[in-house]
Design a protein around this motif. Structure first.
Motif, PDB file in Angstrom:
ATOM      1  N   ILE A   2       0.847  -1.190   0.000  1.00 49.50           N
ATOM      2  CA  ILE A   2       0.000   0.000   0.000  1.00 49.50           C
ATOM      3  C   ILE A   2       0.884   1.242   0.000  1.00 49.50           C
ATOM      4  N   LEU A   3       0.343   2.344  -0.521  1.00 47.86           N
ATOM      5  CA  LEU A   3       1.016   3.635  -0.482  1.00 47.86           C
ATOM      6  C   LEU A   3       0.321   4.509   0.539  1.00 47.86           C
ATOM      7  N   GLY A  12      -0.544   9.732  10.432  1.00 50.20           N
ATOM      8  CA  GLY A  12       0.064   8.839   9.456  1.00 50.20           C
ATOM      9  C   GLY A  12       1.101   7.908  10.050  1.00 50.20           C
ATOM     10  N   SER A  13       1.970   8.421  10.908  1.00 50.88           N
ATOM     11  CA  SER A  13       2.996   7.562  11.508  1.00 50.88           C
ATOM     12  C   SER A  13       2.376   6.552  12.463  1.00 50.88           C
ATOM     13  N   ASN A  14       1.355   6.973  13.205  1.00 44.87           N
ATOM     14  CA  ASN A  14       0.660   6.010  14.054  1.00 44.87           C
ATOM     15  C   ASN A  14       0.014   4.917  13.220  1.00 44.87           C
ATOM     16  N   PHE A  15      -0.522   5.305  12.048  1.00 45.82           N
ATOM     17  CA  PHE A  15      -1.138   4.299  11.180  1.00 45.82           C
ATOM     18  C   PHE A  15      -0.100   3.298  10.688  1.00 45.82           C
ATOM     19  N   VAL A  16       1.054   3.787  10.236  1.00 44.14           N
ATOM     20  CA  VAL A  16       2.095   2.889   9.722  1.00 44.14           C
ATOM     21  C   VAL A  16       2.547   1.925  10.816  1.00 44.14           C
ATOM     22  N   LEU A  17       2.781   2.446  12.019  1.00 42.92           N
ATOM     23  CA  LEU A  17       3.200   1.577  13.124  1.00 42.92           C
ATOM     24  C   LEU A  17       2.112   0.563  13.462  1.00 42.92           C
ATOM     25  N   ASP A  18       0.869   1.025  13.480  1.00 42.19           N
ATOM     26  CA  ASP A  18      -0.252   0.135  13.778  1.00 42.19           C
ATOM     27  C   ASP A  18      -0.426  -0.914  12.688  1.00 42.19           C
ATOM     28  N   TRP A  19      -0.202  -0.515  11.444  1.00 46.76           N
ATOM     29  CA  TRP A  19      -0.342  -1.440  10.316  1.00 46.76           C
ATOM     30  C   TRP A  19       0.561  -2.658  10.502  1.00 46.76           C
ATOM     31  N   ASP A  24       2.116  -7.879   7.636  1.00 48.37           N
ATOM     32  CA  ASP A  24       3.468  -7.791   7.096  1.00 48.37           C
ATOM     33  C   ASP A  24       3.473  -7.199   5.689  1.00 48.37           C
ATOM     34  N   GLU A  25       2.317  -6.752   5.223  1.00 42.22           N
ATOM     35  CA  GLU A  25       2.237  -6.154   3.892  1.00 42.22           C
ATOM     36  C   GLU A  25       3.053  -4.866   3.862  1.00 42.22           C
ATOM     37  N   PRO A  26       3.962  -4.709   2.898  1.00 46.06           N
ATOM     38  CA  PRO A  26       4.834  -3.532   2.849  1.00 46.06           C
ATOM     39  C   PRO A  26       4.064  -2.226   2.656  1.00 46.06           C
ATOM     40  N   VAL A  27       4.685  -1.147   3.125  1.00 44.64           N
ATOM     41  CA  VAL A  27       4.129   0.197   3.013  1.00 44.64           C
ATOM     42  C   VAL A  27       5.147   1.105   2.335  1.00 44.64           C
ATOM     43  N   ILE A  28       4.728   1.798   1.283  1.00 42.61           N
ATOM     44  CA  ILE A  28       5.505   2.902   0.732  1.00 42.61           C
ATOM     45  C   ILE A  28       5.009   4.162   1.438  1.00 42.61           C
ATOM     46  N   ASN A  29       5.903   4.866   2.070  1.00 32.12           N
ATOM     47  CA  ASN A  29       5.540   6.019   2.880  1.00 32.12           C
ATOM     48  C   ASN A  29       6.077   7.277   2.205  1.00 32.12           C
ATOM     49  N   LEU A  30       5.180   8.075   1.647  1.00 31.34           N
ATOM     50  CA  LEU A  30       5.555   9.311   0.956  1.00 31.34           C
ATOM     51  C   LEU A  30       5.233  10.507   1.840  1.00 31.34           C
ATOM     52  N   ASP A  31       6.258  11.242   2.232  1.00 34.65           N
ATOM     53  CA  ASP A  31       6.062  12.391   3.119  1.00 34.65           C
ATOM     54  C   ASP A  31       7.083  13.456   2.765  1.00 34.65           C
ATOM     55  N   THR A  32       6.647  14.706   2.715  1.00 35.68           N
ATOM     56  CA  THR A  32       7.541  15.803   2.366  1.00 35.68           C
ATOM     57  C   THR A  32       8.346  16.307   3.558  1.00 35.68           C
ATOM     58  N   VAL A 227      -5.833   8.105  18.795  1.00 33.04           N
ATOM     59  CA  VAL A 227      -5.311   7.928  17.442  1.00 33.04           C
ATOM     60  C   VAL A 227      -5.246   6.463  17.016  1.00 33.04           C
ATOM     61  N   ARG A 228      -4.955   5.554  17.926  1.00 30.60           N
ATOM     62  CA  ARG A 228      -4.886   4.141  17.540  1.00 30.60           C
ATOM     63  C   ARG A 228      -6.276   3.599  17.196  1.00 30.60           C
ATOM     64  N   ASP A 229      -7.314   4.143  17.844  1.00 28.63           N
ATOM     65  CA  ASP A 229      -8.680   3.784  17.436  1.00 28.63           C
ATOM     66  C   ASP A 229      -8.963   4.273  16.022  1.00 28.63           C
ATOM     67  N   HIS A 230      -8.500   5.482  15.718  1.00 27.51           N
ATOM     68  CA  HIS A 230      -8.673   5.998  14.365  1.00 27.51           C
ATOM     69  C   HIS A 230      -7.985   5.080  13.353  1.00 27.51           C
ATOM     70  N   CYS A 231      -6.793   4.621  13.699  1.00 28.37           N
ATOM     71  CA  CYS A 231      -6.057   3.722  12.796  1.00 28.37           C
ATOM     72  C   CYS A 231      -6.828   2.430  12.543  1.00 28.37           C
ATOM     73  N   SER A 232      -7.422   1.887  13.578  1.00 26.29           N
ATOM     74  CA  SER A 232      -8.179   0.646  13.402  1.00 26.29           C
ATOM     75  C   SER A 232      -9.413   0.881  12.540  1.00 26.29           C
ATOM     76  N   ALA A 233     -10.020   2.069  12.664  1.00 28.70           N
ATOM     77  CA  ALA A 233     -11.176   2.397  11.828  1.00 28.70           C
ATOM     78  C   ALA A 233     -10.781   2.485  10.358  1.00 28.70           C
ATOM     79  N   ILE A 234      -9.642   3.096  10.086  1.00 26.41           N
ATOM     80  CA  ILE A 234      -9.187   3.217   8.702  1.00 26.41           C
ATOM     81  C   ILE A 234      -8.883   1.845   8.110  1.00 26.41           C
ATOM     82  N   ARG A 235      -8.252   0.992   8.890  1.00 28.26           N
ATOM     83  CA  ARG A 235      -7.996  -0.370   8.403  1.00 28.26           C
ATOM     84  C   ARG A 235      -9.305  -1.071   8.058  1.00 28.26           C
ATOM     85  N   ARG A 236     -10.302  -0.874   8.891  1.00 26.55           N
ATOM     86  CA  ARG A 236     -11.582  -1.537   8.664  1.00 26.55           C
ATOM     87  C   ARG A 236     -12.289  -0.968   7.426  1.00 26.55           C
TER      88      ARG A 236
END
Length: 355
Positions: A2-3, A12-19, A24-32, A227-236
């Motif tokens: 996923i990107l 975003g960083s909390n999401f990546v860590l939570d993911w 184990d699916e890789p993440v491309i992390n684009l951040d300025t 924020v970790r609840d938000h991450c779980s919602a996005i995954r769902r």
């Protein structure tokens, strides 16, 4: 693969860590890596081949096109945004560029990539746009909470720019049948939150012996989401959300700002008492309100619970205790993010705000 855009920022960083705690699916992390993007948030992933970090802007069309062609992600999750209302009042142009123009370029690159996928991958692809409840405007004390069909009435340059990005995402679905999902969340709090927002600012200032600036009468109400609840919602939503739909994500925790500040002071009185024995509440200082300050936000998250079975795991009481403890345990992180640029911003934003 996923990107994730904006994956070095707070949410975003909390999401990546939570993911990576769930997959184990890789993440491309684009951040300025603007002031709010911090690679220290992702220090635990150094040397982890699952995490591919790319420094760059979502508005760089050729960069995004090349990333999509090279890594062929099955989904894009767009966290990249300028997000601080006060900063948008002082300098709205950056919000227009990132939140509107940047989202447009990201959509254009993603649509062209999606158009070229084979039928199976095209059917499975998703573009998940992460937005805010602030697009709905302000509520009175008696108004019902925002639902997914609430009228958009943004009141700040920040919320107007996010509303515009939401409309673009919706338009790309209805015009091009591009497979989008949108989430509108309430106020997030938790680890790695840059200390310009209410909760981390109060914790950091309290520990430093500084004033705890409270805008106006402090009775502005927000719904608070760990924020970790938000991450779980996005995954769902990514997993099972219906294409083209919007899902409101909230914590069912409406609190007045001054009550939040008092709760933080009480926790610090317990966990890290002042050396003089006094309460941190003595550091509270009411200051001039910011222009156009919305009075109340409230999220009705029943659609997400009803259709996708999601609800928050944390109460405000459990989440805020975890948050305060995290800042107590991670003083080095706090020290590193409080650069000269941060100090200059705090002086600019709070200068002239009389009690």
């Amino acid at each position: 693969m996923i990107l994730v855009t904006g994956g070095a920022g707070f949410i975003g960083s909390n999401f990546v860590l939570d993911w990576f705690t769930h997959s184990d699916e890789p993440v491309i992390n684009l951040d300025t890596l603007t002031y709010a993007g911090n690679m220290e948030n992702l220090a635990s992933l150094r040397g982890d081949d699952r995490h591919i970090f790319v420094k760059g802007d979502i508005g760089e069309l050729s960069l995004v096109e090349n990333l999509l062609a090279r890594y062929t992600p099955r989904a894009i999750i767009n966290f990249a945004a300028e997000s601080h209302v006060d900063r948008s009042i002082h300098g709205p142009e950056a919000f227009i560029q990132t939140n509107i123009v940047g989202t447009f370029h990201l959509l254009e690159a993603a649509r062209a990539y999606w158009d070229g996928l084979d039928p199976g991958k095209k059917q499975a692809f998703r573009f998940l746009h992460v937005s805010t409840d602030e697009v709905y405007g302000s509520l009175t004390s008696s108004d019902p909470a925002f639902t997914e069909t609430s009228r958009y009435q943004p009141n700040s340059p920040y919320s107007a720019s996010k509303a515009a990005s939401d409309h673009l995402v919706r338009a790309y679905h209805h015009t091009y049948h591009f497979p989008v999902l949108t989430t509108n969340c309430s106020n997030n709090y938790g680890p790695y939150h840059f200390p310009e927002k209410l909760i981390p600012l109060m914790i950091v200032n309290a520990l430093a012996g500084k004033a705890l600036p409270v805008y106006g009468d402090g009775r502005q109400i927000r719904d608070w989401l760990y924020v970790r609840d938000h991450c779980s919602a996005i995954r769902r939503v990514l997993e099972a959300g219906k294409v083209g739909e919007t899902y409101n994500v909230g914590g069912w925790n409406e609190k007045a700002n001054i009550d939040i500040v008092n709760t933080i002071c009480a926790l610090l009185d317990e966990l890290r008492p002042r050396t003089d024995g006094k309460s941190y509440r003595e550091q509270i200082k009411y200051v001039q309100d910011r222009p156009g300050h919305d009075r109340r936000y409230a999220i009705d998250a029943r659609k997400l619970e009803r259709e996708l079975g999601w609800k928050p795991a944390e109460t405000f009481e459990t989440g805020i205790r975890k948050t305060v403890q995290w800042y107590l345990d991670n003083q080095a992180w706090v020290d590193h993010v409080q650069s000269g640029v941060y100090r200059e911003w705090m002086e600019k934003n709070y200068a002239g705000r009389t009690q």
